[in-house]
Write a protein that holds these residues in place. Structure first.
Motif, PDB file in Angstrom:
ATOM      1  N   GLY A  11       0.794  -1.477   0.129  1.00  0.00           N
ATOM      2  CA  GLY A  11       0.071   0.139   0.362  1.00  0.00           C
ATOM      3  C   GLY A  11       1.133   1.700   0.050  1.00  0.00           C
ATOM      4  O   GLY A  11       0.126   2.504  -0.120  1.00  0.00           O
ATOM      5  N   CYS A  12       2.098   0.990  -0.051  1.00  0.00           N
ATOM      6  CA  CYS A  12       2.757   2.544   0.124  1.00  0.00           C
ATOM      7  C   CYS A  12       3.605   2.727  -1.430  1.00  0.00           C
ATOM      8  O   CYS A  12       4.243   1.839  -2.252  1.00  0.00           O
ATOM      9  N   GLY A  13       2.999   4.084  -2.114  1.00  0.00           N
ATOM     10  CA  GLY A  13       3.059   4.409  -3.848  1.00  0.00           C
ATOM     11  C   GLY A  13       4.941   4.295  -3.535  1.00  0.00           C
ATOM     12  O   GLY A  13       5.000   4.008  -4.371  1.00  0.00           O
ATOM     13  N   PRO A  14       5.521   5.300  -3.180  1.00  0.00           N
ATOM     14  CA  PRO A  14       7.012   5.268  -3.039  1.00  0.00           C
ATOM     15  C   PRO A  14       7.659   3.957  -2.921  1.00  0.00           C
ATOM     16  O   PRO A  14       8.738   3.489  -3.988  1.00  0.00           O
ATOM     17  N   CYS A  15       7.006   3.020  -2.143  1.00  0.00           N
ATOM     18  CA  CYS A  15       7.974   1.350  -2.293  1.00  0.00           C
ATOM     19  C   CYS A  15       7.417   0.574  -3.748  1.00  0.00           C
ATOM     20  O   CYS A  15       8.516   0.194  -4.557  1.00  0.00           O
ATOM     21  N   ALA A  16       6.095   0.617  -3.922  1.00  0.00           N
ATOM     22  CA  ALA A  16       6.048   0.377  -5.179  1.00  0.00           C
ATOM     23  C   ALA A  16       5.945   0.780  -6.164  1.00  0.00           C
ATOM     24  O   ALA A  16       7.482   0.064  -7.375  1.00  0.00           O
ATOM     25  N   CYS A  37      18.081   1.318  -7.324  1.00  0.00           N
ATOM     26  CA  CYS A  37      17.039   1.480  -6.300  1.00  0.00           C
ATOM     27  C   CYS A  37      16.483   0.264  -5.121  1.00  0.00           C
ATOM     28  O   CYS A  37      16.174   0.912  -4.186  1.00  0.00           O
ATOM     29  N   SER A  38      17.491  -0.304  -4.760  1.00  0.00           N
ATOM     30  CA  SER A  38      17.279  -1.017  -3.973  1.00  0.00           C
ATOM     31  C   SER A  38      18.136  -0.592  -2.417  1.00  0.00           C
ATOM     32  O   SER A  38      17.764  -0.361  -1.509  1.00  0.00           O
ATOM     33  N   VAL A  39      19.189  -0.170  -2.985  1.00  0.00           N
ATOM     34  CA  VAL A  39      20.026   1.018  -2.368  1.00  0.00           C
ATOM     35  C   VAL A  39      18.299   2.039  -1.801  1.00  0.00           C
ATOM     36  O   VAL A  39      17.946   2.866  -0.302  1.00  0.00           O
ATOM     37  N   LEU A  40      17.662   2.602  -2.869  1.00  0.00           N
ATOM     38  CA  LEU A  40      17.013   3.776  -1.856  1.00  0.00           C
ATOM     39  C   LEU A  40      15.808   3.457  -1.728  1.00  0.00           C
ATOM     40  O   LEU A  40      15.068   3.723  -0.751  1.00  0.00           O
ATOM     41  N   LEU A  41      15.195   2.317  -1.953  1.00  0.00           N
ATOM     42  CA  LEU A  41      14.087   1.614  -1.505  1.00  0.00           C
ATOM     43  C   LEU A  41      15.057   1.174   0.010  1.00  0.00           C
ATOM     44  O   LEU A  41      13.468   1.225   1.317  1.00  0.00           O
ATOM     45  N   ARG A  42      15.403   0.631   0.653  1.00  0.00           N
ATOM     46  CA  ARG A  42      16.033   0.589   1.316  1.00  0.00           C
ATOM     47  C   ARG A  42      16.228   1.514   2.407  1.00  0.00           C
ATOM     48  O   ARG A  42      15.623   1.913   4.361  1.00  0.00           O
ATOM     49  N   ARG A  43      16.703   3.111   2.579  1.00  0.00           N
ATOM     50  CA  ARG A  43      16.956   4.171   2.110  1.00  0.00           C
ATOM     51  C   ARG A  43      14.866   4.408   2.587  1.00  0.00           C
ATOM     52  O   ARG A  43      14.555   4.902   4.538  1.00  0.00           O
ATOM     53  N   HIS A  44      14.149   4.357   1.901  1.00  0.00           N
ATOM     54  CA  HIS A  44      12.725   4.676   2.126  1.00  0.00           C
ATOM     55  C   HIS A  44      12.084   4.022   3.244  1.00  0.00           C
ATOM     56  O   HIS A  44      11.597   4.945   4.150  1.00  0.00           O
ATOM     57  N   ILE A  45      12.415   2.704   3.494  1.00  0.00           N
ATOM     58  CA  ILE A  45      12.162   1.969   4.053  1.00  0.00           C
ATOM     59  C   ILE A  45      12.224   1.715   5.708  1.00  0.00           C
ATOM     60  O   ILE A  45      11.003   3.008   6.502  1.00  0.00           O
ATOM     61  N   LYS A  46      13.819   3.094   5.495  1.00  0.00           N
ATOM     62  CA  LYS A  46      14.083   3.167   6.845  1.00  0.00           C
ATOM     63  C   LYS A  46      13.918   4.326   7.435  1.00  0.00           C
ATOM     64  O   LYS A  46      13.266   4.489   8.746  1.00  0.00           O
ATOM     65  N   GLU A  47      13.065   5.297   7.263  1.00  0.00           N
ATOM     66  CA  GLU A  47      12.705   6.491   6.791  1.00  0.00           C
ATOM     67  C   GLU A  47      11.191   6.542   7.055  1.00  0.00           C
ATOM     68  O   GLU A  47      11.047   7.282   7.370  1.00  0.00           O
ATOM     69  N   ALA A  48      10.731   5.896   6.177  1.00  0.00           N
ATOM     70  CA  ALA A  48       9.191   6.448   6.469  1.00  0.00           C
ATOM     71  C   ALA A  48       8.399   5.045   7.199  1.00  0.00           C
ATOM     72  O   ALA A  48       7.611   5.426   7.549  1.00  0.00           O
ATOM     73  N   HIS A  49       8.791   3.646   7.378  1.00  0.00           N
ATOM     74  CA  HIS A  49       8.491   2.691   7.971  1.00  0.00           C
ATOM     75  C   HIS A  49       9.032   2.772   8.906  1.00  0.00           C
ATOM     76  O   HIS A  49       8.851   0.936   9.492  1.00  0.00           O
ATOM     77  N   ALA A  50      10.403   2.811   9.771  1.00  0.00           N
ATOM     78  CA  ALA A  50      10.530   2.135  11.112  1.00  0.00           C
ATOM     79  C   ALA A  50      10.600   2.966  11.934  1.00  0.00           C
ATOM     80  O   ALA A  50       9.114   3.664  12.624  1.00  0.00           O
TER      81      ALA A  50
END
Length: 50
Positions: A11-16, A37-50
């Motif tokens: 359900g997360c647009g940036p993740c998708a 893309c994997s690096v950016l996704l890891r960074r996004h997850i850490k910042e937005a979903h931690a």
């Protein structure tokens, strides 16, 4: 794709979007873009979903 790749949050647009970009990069054999893309996704997850 490597086994330790980050998985997008449902359900997360940036993740998708990052996951889709990574999938396209993999499909065209662009390992550098796929890793980016994997690096950016890891960074996004850490910042937005931690």
């Amino acid at each position: 794709m490597d086994s330790d790749r980050p998985e997008p949050h449902p359900g997360c647009g940036p993740c998708a979007e990052l996951d889709e970009q990574r999938t396209r990069a993999h499909g065209r054999g662009d390992g550098s873009a796929e890793t980016d893309c994997s690096v950016l996704l890891r960074r996004h997850i850490k910042e937005a979903h931690a």
